[in-house]
Design a protein around this motif. Structure first.
Motif, PDB file in Angstrom:
ATOM      1  N   GLY A 209      29.538  25.658 -86.598  1.00  0.00           N
ATOM      2  CA  GLY A 209      30.762  26.442 -86.519  1.00  0.00           C
ATOM      3  C   GLY A 209      30.517  27.924 -86.283  1.00  0.00           C
ATOM      4  N   LEU A 210      29.282  28.364 -86.529  1.00  0.00           N
ATOM      5  CA  LEU A 210      28.951  29.763 -86.286  1.00  0.00           C
ATOM      6  C   LEU A 210      28.967  30.106 -84.800  1.00  0.00           C
ATOM      7  N   CYS A 211      29.051  29.067 -83.952  1.00  0.00           N
ATOM      8  CA  CYS A 211      29.216  29.317 -82.513  1.00  0.00           C
ATOM      9  C   CYS A 211      30.399  30.251 -82.254  1.00  0.00           C
ATOM     10  N   GLY A 212      31.423  30.144 -83.103  1.00  0.00           N
ATOM     11  CA  GLY A 212      32.625  30.946 -82.906  1.00  0.00           C
ATOM     12  C   GLY A 212      32.413  32.431 -83.057  1.00  0.00           C
ATOM     13  N   LEU A 213      31.244  32.843 -83.519  1.00  0.00           N
ATOM     14  CA  LEU A 213      30.963  34.264 -83.712  1.00  0.00           C
ATOM     15  C   LEU A 213      29.995  34.811 -82.674  1.00  0.00           C
ATOM     16  N   LEU A 214      29.785  34.049 -81.590  1.00  0.00           N
ATOM     17  CA  LEU A 214      28.729  34.412 -80.638  1.00  0.00           C
ATOM     18  C   LEU A 214      29.221  35.098 -79.380  1.00  0.00           C
TER      19      LEU A 214
END
Length: 288
Positions: A209-214
């Motif tokens: 879900g950290l993809c959303g901060l990339l």
């Protein structure tokens, strides 16, 4: 509020680890060397005079445990019968030069698991008399599950630091002895391996879900069937390796660094920071 993930350059099996390309809160080179020295990762002790006289390979005197004195000397626990211990014992005051190489390997399955190396060069002497009790306590406190320094099968050596060098995820830098002595190890280091293994095994979806901060790489990351592996964590933030991205070969990857709002000084503060990080990612538009 969290600073968005800082994507670091991509890499592949034939190239170096990705390195930071933007300013980021980071441990100093001296702190990184100090952290590795006082950790339990593997180390090899190379004594040139032993190799030249006995054709003994580097690492034959590998220390079982390490600690650092208040003056910045490194105390090494080695087998009493090892070539290193025997040479230092019979050196009769002569300088015994040595280089200790420490290899830091990620405790999780990930491409390019070697996260870095550090080298400490200096002079070995035996630890004797009153110094022995104090140095034995330092080693026992740092490595409570290791061999007891009081066991006659083991002996303590002192490595006076002449110079140090680190080549790791942050870059390659030389470290002066005074800076090494003044530095402190990262407070999360004793818990890092367990923390990373727990995140990889039990929080894989939240990690992805950290993809959303990339930023620009969010779409490619989210659409891929790859994985997000927690590679390292320190008091300033966490580094994640995103693998198997769409448009890349299956062995390609890139890293991103996620900074904490404030440096954390222990497990309780780290849990709070991680919870906030996952919540921030989950609140991004398009997250599930």
């Amino acid at each position: 509020m969290f600073r968005p993930g800082i994507p670091l350059p991509g890499s592949d099996a034939g190239r170096e680890q990705p390195r930071p390309v933007e300013d980021a809160a980071a441990p100093t080179a001296a702190e990184r060397v100090r952290t590795l020295v006082e950790s339990s990762v593997s180390a090899a002790l190379d004594i040139p005079s032993i190799r030249s006289q006995q054709d003994t390979p580097p690492g034959s005197g590998s220390p079982e445990a390490r600690a650092v004195t208040p003056d910045g000397d490194v105390v090494l626990l080695v087998p009493a019968a090892s070539p290193a211990a025997q040479l230092v014992e019979h050196a009769a005051g002569d300088e015994v030069t040595a280089v200790m190489e420490i290899t830091d390997v990620a405790p999780v399955a990930v491409p390019h698991r070697i996260r870095g190396r550090a080298w400490i060069a200096g002079w070995l002497t035996p630890v004797r008399n009153k110094q022995r009790a104090a140095c034995a306590r330092l080693v026992a406190d740092r490595h409570p599950a290791g061999p007891m320094p009081s066991d006659p099968a083991w002996t303590l050596l002192r490595l006076e630091v002449g110079e140090a060098f680190v080549d790791d995820l942050w870059g390659a830098e030389q470290v002066e002895p005074d800076d090494f002595a003044a530095a402190a190890p990262d407070p999360l280091a004793p818990h890092e391996a367990e923390l990373l293994q727990h995140l990889a095994a039990s929080h894989s979806e939240q990690m992805r879900g950290l993809c959303g901060l990339l930023g620009d790489r969010e779409a490619a990351c989210a659409a891929a069937g790859g994985c997000a592996v927690p590679l390292s964590v320190d008091r300033y933030g966490m580094r994640v390796r995103f693998c198997g991205l769409e448009g890349f070969r299956s062995d390609a990857y890139f890293d991103a660094r996620f900074e904490f709002p404030d440096p954390v000084d222990g497990i309780a503060r780290l849990r709070q920071a991680m919870r906030l990080l996952f919540e921030t990612a989950a609140e991004r538009p398009g997250s599930q």
